[in-house]
Design a protein around this motif. Structure first.
Motif, PDB file in Angstrom:
ATOM      1  N   PRO A 163      -2.764  12.467   4.340  1.00 28.80           N
ATOM      2  CA  PRO A 163      -1.420  13.069   4.237  1.00 28.80           C
ATOM      3  C   PRO A 163      -1.236  14.256   5.172  1.00 28.80           C
ATOM      4  N   GLU A 164      -2.274  15.070   5.341  1.00 25.28           N
ATOM      5  CA  GLU A 164      -2.105  16.289   6.133  1.00 25.28           C
ATOM      6  C   GLU A 164      -1.961  16.004   7.633  1.00 25.28           C
ATOM      7  N   SER A 165      -2.455  14.855   8.069  1.00 28.93           N
ATOM      8  CA  SER A 165      -2.337  14.580   9.505  1.00 28.93           C
ATOM      9  C   SER A 165      -1.357  13.438   9.808  1.00 28.93           C
ATOM     10  N   TYR A 166      -0.661  12.941   8.790  1.00 31.13           N
ATOM     11  CA  TYR A 166       0.315  11.859   9.007  1.00 31.13           C
ATOM     12  C   TYR A 166       1.474  12.363   9.873  1.00 31.13           C
ATOM     13  N   ARG A 167       1.728  11.682  10.971  1.00 32.49           N
ATOM     14  CA  ARG A 167       2.837  12.039  11.857  1.00 32.49           C
ATOM     15  C   ARG A 167       3.610  10.783  12.226  1.00 32.49           C
ATOM     16  N   ILE A 168       4.888  10.961  12.424  1.00 33.72           N
ATOM     17  CA  ILE A 168       5.733   9.863  12.890  1.00 33.72           C
ATOM     18  C   ILE A 168       5.688   9.836  14.418  1.00 33.72           C
ATOM     19  N   THR A 169       5.513   8.646  14.973  1.00 35.22           N
ATOM     20  CA  THR A 169       5.529   8.494  16.428  1.00 35.22           C
ATOM     21  C   THR A 169       6.965   8.649  16.932  1.00 35.22           C
ATOM     22  N   PRO A 170       7.170   9.476  17.964  1.00 39.71           N
ATOM     23  CA  PRO A 170       8.536   9.626  18.497  1.00 39.71           C
ATOM     24  C   PRO A 170       9.137   8.271  18.885  1.00 39.71           C
ATOM     25  N   ALA A 171      10.421   8.118  18.600  1.00 37.25           N
ATOM     26  CA  ALA A 171      11.120   6.859  18.880  1.00 37.25           C
ATOM     27  C   ALA A 171      12.509   7.202  19.424  1.00 37.25           C
TER      28      ALA A 171
ATOM     29  N   GLY B  83       0.803  -1.221   0.000  1.00 37.90           N
ATOM     30  CA  GLY B  83       0.000   0.000   0.000  1.00 37.90           C
ATOM     31  C   GLY B  83       0.834   1.269   0.000  1.00 37.90           C
ATOM     32  N   VAL B  84       2.161   1.122  -0.021  1.00 35.46           N
ATOM     33  CA  VAL B  84       3.052   2.280  -0.168  1.00 35.46           C
ATOM     34  C   VAL B  84       3.616   2.239  -1.593  1.00 35.46           C
ATOM     35  N   ALA B  85       3.616   3.366  -2.261  1.00 39.73           N
ATOM     36  CA  ALA B  85       4.067   3.404  -3.656  1.00 39.73           C
ATOM     37  C   ALA B  85       5.474   2.843  -3.768  1.00 39.73           C
TER      38      ALA B  85
ATOM     39  N   VAL C 263       1.752   8.805  -1.972  1.00 34.91           N
ATOM     40  CA  VAL C 263       2.683   7.743  -1.592  1.00 34.91           C
ATOM     41  C   VAL C 263       1.961   6.545  -0.971  1.00 34.91           C
ATOM     42  N   VAL C 264       0.723   6.758  -0.538  1.00 36.20           N
ATOM     43  CA  VAL C 264      -0.023   5.670   0.113  1.00 36.20           C
ATOM     44  C   VAL C 264      -1.305   5.404  -0.675  1.00 36.20           C
ATOM     45  N   SER C 265      -1.575   4.126  -0.913  1.00 37.09           N
ATOM     46  CA  SER C 265      -2.753   3.742  -1.699  1.00 37.09           C
ATOM     47  C   SER C 265      -4.044   4.039  -0.936  1.00 37.09           C
ATOM     48  N   PRO C 266      -4.938   4.863  -1.502  1.00 35.60           N
ATOM     49  CA  PRO C 266      -6.207   5.147  -0.828  1.00 35.60           C
ATOM     50  C   PRO C 266      -7.083   3.900  -0.714  1.00 35.60           C
ATOM     51  N   ASP C 267      -6.899   2.929  -1.611  1.00 35.34           N
ATOM     52  CA  ASP C 267      -7.685   1.696  -1.524  1.00 35.34           C
ATOM     53  C   ASP C 267      -7.237   0.833  -0.349  1.00 35.34           C
ATOM     54  N   GLN C 268      -5.918   0.735  -0.189  1.00 36.95           N
ATOM     55  CA  GLN C 268      -5.403  -0.159   0.860  1.00 36.95           C
ATOM     56  C   GLN C 268      -5.337   0.506   2.234  1.00 36.95           C
ATOM     57  N   HIS C 269      -5.211   1.818   2.255  1.00 34.24           N
ATOM     58  CA  HIS C 269      -5.156   2.534   3.542  1.00 34.24           C
ATOM     59  C   HIS C 269      -6.112   3.723   3.502  1.00 34.24           C
ATOM     60  N   PRO C 270      -7.441   3.458   3.487  1.00 39.43           N
ATOM     61  CA  PRO C 270      -8.406   4.563   3.387  1.00 39.43           C
ATOM     62  C   PRO C 270      -8.318   5.528   4.570  1.00 39.43           C
ATOM     63  N   GLU C 271      -7.744   5.061   5.669  1.00 38.51           N
ATOM     64  CA  GLU C 271      -7.649   5.904   6.869  1.00 38.51           C
ATOM     65  C   GLU C 271      -6.498   6.912   6.774  1.00 38.51           C
ATOM     66  N   PHE C 272      -5.602   6.715   5.809  1.00 39.05           N
ATOM     67  CA  PHE C 272      -4.405   7.566   5.734  1.00 39.05           C
ATOM     68  C   PHE C 272      -4.751   8.963   5.216  1.00 39.05           C
TER      69      PHE C 272
ATOM     70  N   THR D  83      12.373   0.683   8.993  1.00 38.81           N
ATOM     71  CA  THR D  83      11.079   0.224   9.529  1.00 38.81           C
ATOM     72  C   THR D  83       9.865   0.737   8.744  1.00 38.81           C
ATOM     73  N   GLY D  84      10.052   1.341   7.586  1.00 38.92           N
ATOM     74  CA  GLY D  84       8.913   1.763   6.771  1.00 38.92           C
ATOM     75  C   GLY D  84       8.200   2.992   7.324  1.00 38.92           C
ATOM     76  N   MET D  85       6.995   3.224   6.802  1.00 36.44           N
ATOM     77  CA  MET D  85       6.243   4.432   7.160  1.00 36.44           C
ATOM     78  C   MET D  85       5.445   4.280   8.453  1.00 36.44           C
ATOM     79  N   GLY D  86       5.352   3.061   8.962  1.00 39.35           N
ATOM     80  CA  GLY D  86       4.622   2.867  10.212  1.00 39.35           C
ATOM     81  C   GLY D  86       3.118   2.768  10.037  1.00 39.35           C
ATOM     82  N   LEU D  87       2.657   2.336   8.870  1.00 35.47           N
ATOM     83  CA  LEU D  87       1.211   2.255   8.624  1.00 35.47           C
ATOM     84  C   LEU D  87       0.584   1.049   9.328  1.00 35.47           C
ATOM     85  N   SER D  88       1.367  -0.003   9.545  1.00 39.57           N
ATOM     86  CA  SER D  88       0.875  -1.230  10.192  1.00 39.57           C
ATOM     87  C   SER D  88       1.962  -1.724  11.147  1.00 39.57           C
TER      88      SER D  88
END
Ligand SMILES: [Zn+2]
Length: 266
Positions: free
Chosen positions: A122-130, A19-21, A111-120, A42-47
């Motif tokens: 772009p304007e509110s995508y944030r990385i969780t602090p690590a 689901g990531v381009a 960058v993210v498939s709207p079909d596979q990740h309808p919840e994504f 570790t990727g974009m952190g979608l799952s």
């Protein structure tokens, strides 16, 4: 399935985030060792990535980020052991969108498939602090019991980029220091002059298998051509939107997983 796993050898698997381009999808490497395993990037952190890796391994896991960009550090927070270069420690602890390069034109390209990740969104995508639990710098060794990786500091794309070199297996995980695609040297903290030195250094390395942060793995001859092209002013990404438009032409199915099969040596 949130990920696919491609087993390249007994030691190394490539995990791809579905689901990531595929032009932006980071290579997530699972390296199996006797005493512990590595997850490199570790990727974009979608799952949840750790759950996926746990299906294949119950050994202790060390998660290593080659650098602090959003497409590489999204799931780092899931792991108890989080390692990267100290020059980017503050960004792992506080991953503001601009600091992880999710700003400018990047949120505007799909960058993210709207079909596979309808919840994504772009304007509110944030990385969780690590926050990092340990640092890796030039000369450090990551020992898995039956193999070991030497840490190389390879700045240029970003100031704290690292690569991991298994000298015995002649194999290097390079992150975004080099991969078989257009290289990125114009980010806010990129340094093209330093990048050139890093590429020269990687070319001189005693290795013949290169696993990059994106795109298929390659051998020494291909590395040499990539470096030559870059040093001659090619193989570099200019304007993000132009680059994206070109890619949409050349890769009609941008979300398809890439079945790269075995990596040729040489
Ligand atoms: Zn990057």
């Amino acid at each position: 399935m949130p990920f696919t796993t491609l087993r390249l050898s007994d030691r190394v698997s490539l995990i791809q985030e579905t689901g990531v381009a595929n032009f932006l999808r980071c290579n997530i490497w699972h390296v199996r060792g006797r005493d512990c395993d590595l997850v490199i990037d570790t990727g974009m952190g979608l799952s949840p990535l750790k759950d996926w890796v746990r299906r294949e391994s119950d050994r202790p896991l060390k998660a290593i980020c080659t650098h602090c960009h959003f497409d590489h550090m999204g799931s780092l927070h899931e792991f108890d052991c989080r390692l990267a270069h100290p020059a980017e420690a503050h960004i792992f602890a506080q991953p503001d969108p601009a600091a992880v390069v999710y700003s400018g034109d990047w949120p505007r390209i799909e960058v993210v498939s709207p079909d596979q990740h309808p919840e994504f969104k772009p304007e509110s995508y944030r990385i969780t602090p690590a926050p990092l639990t340990g640092y890796l710098d030039e000369g450090d060794v990551v020992d898995l019991g039956d193999c070991a990786f030497q840490v190389l500091h390879v700045p240029g794309h970003s100031p704290g980029s690292i690569a991991l070199w298994d000298q015995k297996a002649r194999m290097v995980f390079t992150g975004d220091a080099v991969y078989d695609g257009d290289l990125l040297d114009s980010l806010y903290h990129s340094e093209p002059e330093t990048y050139r030195l890093t590429l020269e250094r990687l070319r001189a390395l005693d290795a013949d298998m290169f696993h990059g942060g994106h795109e298929p793995s390659f051998g020494k001859a291909r590395l040499s051509r990539i470096v030559d092209q870059y040093l001659a002013g090619g193989q570099v990404m200019g304007n993000v939107m132009d680059w994206y438009r070109d890619l949409r032409q050349t890769r009609p199915d941008i979300y398809a997983p890439q079945d790269w099969g075995r990596v040729p040596r040489g």
